[in-house]
Design an enzyme around this catalytic site. Structure first.
Site, PDB file in Angstrom:
ATOM      1  N   ASP A  34      -8.036  -1.120  -7.580  1.00  0.00           N
ATOM      2  CA  ASP A  34      -8.631  -0.998  -6.371  1.00  0.00           C
ATOM      3  C   ASP A  34      -8.808   0.542  -5.851  1.00  0.00           C
ATOM      4  OD1 ASP A  34      -9.178  -3.846  -6.417  1.00  0.00           O
ATOM      5  OD2 ASP A  34      -7.885  -4.256  -4.768  1.00  0.00           O
ATOM      6  N   HIS A  69      -0.326  -3.437  -3.351  1.00  0.00           N
ATOM      7  CA  HIS A  69      -1.256  -1.487  -3.524  1.00  0.00           C
ATOM      8  C   HIS A  69      -0.209  -1.195  -2.939  1.00  0.00           C
ATOM      9  CE1 HIS A  69      -5.271  -4.147  -1.945  1.00  0.00           C
ATOM     10  NE2 HIS A  69      -5.602  -3.711  -3.252  1.00  0.00           N
ATOM     11  N   CYS A  96      -5.191   0.245   5.971  1.00  0.00           N
ATOM     12  CA  CYS A  96      -6.017  -0.902   4.840  1.00  0.00           C
ATOM     13  C   CYS A  96      -7.414  -0.642   5.632  1.00  0.00           C
ATOM     14  CB  CYS A  96      -5.682  -2.166   4.185  1.00  0.00           C
ATOM     15  SG  CYS A  96      -3.286  -2.429   3.658  1.00  0.00           S
ATOM     16  N   ASP A 136       0.144   1.505  -0.639  1.00  0.00           N
ATOM     17  CA  ASP A 136       0.201   2.031   0.712  1.00  0.00           C
ATOM     18  C   ASP A 136       0.911   1.143   1.703  1.00  0.00           C
ATOM     19  OD1 ASP A 136      -1.794  -0.302   0.838  1.00  0.00           O
ATOM     20  OD2 ASP A 136      -3.314   0.958   1.762  1.00  0.00           O
ATOM     21  N   ASP A 150      -9.398  -0.815   0.335  1.00  0.00           N
ATOM     22  CA  ASP A 150      -9.344  -1.337  -0.837  1.00  0.00           C
ATOM     23  C   ASP A 150     -10.340  -1.038  -1.931  1.00  0.00           C
ATOM     24  OD1 ASP A 150      -7.179  -2.733   0.634  1.00  0.00           O
ATOM     25  OD2 ASP A 150      -8.605  -4.064  -0.077  1.00  0.00           O
TER      26      ASP A 150
HETATM   27  N1  ABU Z   1      -2.836  -3.997   0.984  1.00  0.00           N
HETATM   28  C1  ABU Z   1      -1.673  -3.749   1.574  1.00  0.00           C
HETATM   29  C2  ABU Z   1      -1.336  -5.008   0.722  1.00  0.00           C
HETATM   30  C3  ABU Z   1       0.520  -4.871   0.144  1.00  0.00           C
HETATM   31  C4  ABU Z   1       1.395  -5.614   0.994  1.00  0.00           C
HETATM   32  O1  ABU Z   1       1.228  -6.979   1.363  1.00  0.00           O
HETATM   33  O2  ABU Z   1       2.787  -5.552   0.331  1.00  0.00           O
END
Ligand code: ABU
Length: 379
Positions: free
Chosen positions: A202, A250, A357, A252, A112
């Protein structure tokens, strides 16, 4: 004789080239954050009233650390150098000249905070007050890399003020009164809590594809943040992307490149900007929809979604680490020709995410390549 450690070289251009050096986070001292204007942490499903904060239970922290340490061991066994952050007291009150905040968050998800693009590591601005000082946990490592690698470029993006001007006045009061449909409509228009007073991003809003960086406009990354990245990387093509989600965070767990020519797409969060799909198609990239996640609900006290199922770490274009409960996701990747390494990681979720992450690239083999020679104009 003690093993001679190779000197650091910072180099990583994408999410799939062979990984040789990585940072893995820690769960120690992570806090359920105190209220702040950027975000509302809502653990009512777990019996915790809104606004309650404090350190995560020790038992949870220990379980998460066990899984993080095990993951670090798996990586080391594969010959990957693993560094860890240096924890500070996240429970202490923090302040700048503009605001005070009862506590910080933690240091489980380096992804992040740290964005590696070639020989540069950018410390992201972040957009929550609880995460303003998080860069400090990585400073001992970055100082070391700076000493050891004469080509390493170390950049701290402008620290945001995060004053009242950064957040829309009365946002939460109004937001709570909106219908579910209106929240979705506003999400589609990118209308969240942040203003455009200062750049915010981020590092986990960015998916790296060599010369092309896909940056998600979201609840943590505003348009000024994307513009800052565009100016910071003039030799790259920075694409603003958005996905159909009420409160996106995010990229990812949404849009995950696996190897040249192949992207994993979240089955519920489709691209809102048509150019995203057009660019992939025009350049012969295949988009596969991710498998159904194993978990039907978020983990206990987790802010992250069930889509951590696709928050995987690619070790090289043929090898991928996937959370070990995610049998369907592993099977899908196996059929796509990957060696899949199952990694137990669900107990880490509450501490800020999944396998992607929990890591930040320092070195992947390879150089900057152009995977999208045919561009879509204006994207
Ligand atoms: N940092 C990734 C978390 C994304 C989500 O909760 O979908």
């Amino acid at each position: 004789m003690a093993e001679q450690r190779k000197k650091t070289v910072v180099n990583s251009w994408n999410e799939w080239d062979p990984l040789k050096h990585v940072i893995v986070g820690r769960a120690d001292g992570t806090m359920m954050p105190a209220p702040e204007p950027a975000v509302e942490w809502d653990f009512r499903k777990d019996g915790i009233p809104v606004g309650m904060h404090g350190r995560f239970p020790k038992e949870m922290e220990d379980k998460a650390n066990e899984q993080l340490d095990h993951f670090a061991k798996i990586l080391k066994k594969r010959g990957i150098r693993v560094d860890r952050p240096t924890v500070f007291d996240f429970g202490q009150e923090i302040q700048t000249p503009d605001w005070k905040q009862k506590s910080s968050f933690g240091c489980m998800p380096p992804r992040d905070v740290l964005l590696t693009v070639g020989n540069e590591i950018v410390e992201a601005t972040m957009s929550y007050r609880t995460r303003w000082f998080e860069y400090i946990v990585y400073r001992p490592l970055l100082e070391q890399y700076f000493k050891e690698d004469p080509n390493f470029r170390w950049i701290s993006a402008p620290k945001p003020r995060l004053t009242e001007r950064t957040y829309k006045k009365g946002f939460w009061e109004e937001y709570h009164g909106l219908s579910a449909e209106e929240k979705i409509r506003r999400g589609r228009r990118g209308e969240w809590v942040h203003t455009e007073v200062e750049p915010l991003f981020d590092a986990a809003s960015v998916a790296r594809f060599g010369k092309d960086l896909f940056v998600e406009h979201s609840t943590v990354t505003n348009l000024s943040g994307i513009e800052w990245l565009r100016r910071q990387f003039p030799n790259h093509r920075v694409h603003k992307v958005m996905f159909d989600e009420e409160w996106p965070c995010h990229i990812d767990a949404t849009f995950v490149p696996l190897r040249p020519g192949l992207v994993l797409q979240n089955r519920k969060r489709s691209p809102l900007i048509k150019d995203t799909s057009d660019l992939l198609k025009k350049n012969g990239w295949e988009v596969v929809t991710c498998a159904e996640p194993a978990h039907k609900e978020k983990a206990y006290l987790s802010h992250c979604s069930i889509w951590l199922s696709m928050n995987l770490l690619v070790l090289d274009p043929k090898t991928v680490c996937v959370e070990s409960d995610e049998k369907a996701q592993m099977e899908q990747l196996d059929k796509l020709g990957f060696e899949v390494i199952p990694v137990p990681f669900w107990d880490v979720s509450a501490f800020g995410g999944g396998l992607h992450c929990a890591t930040a690239d320092v070195y992947r083999e390879g150089k900057c390549e152009d995977y999208f020679p045919k561009q879509v104009e204006g994207f």
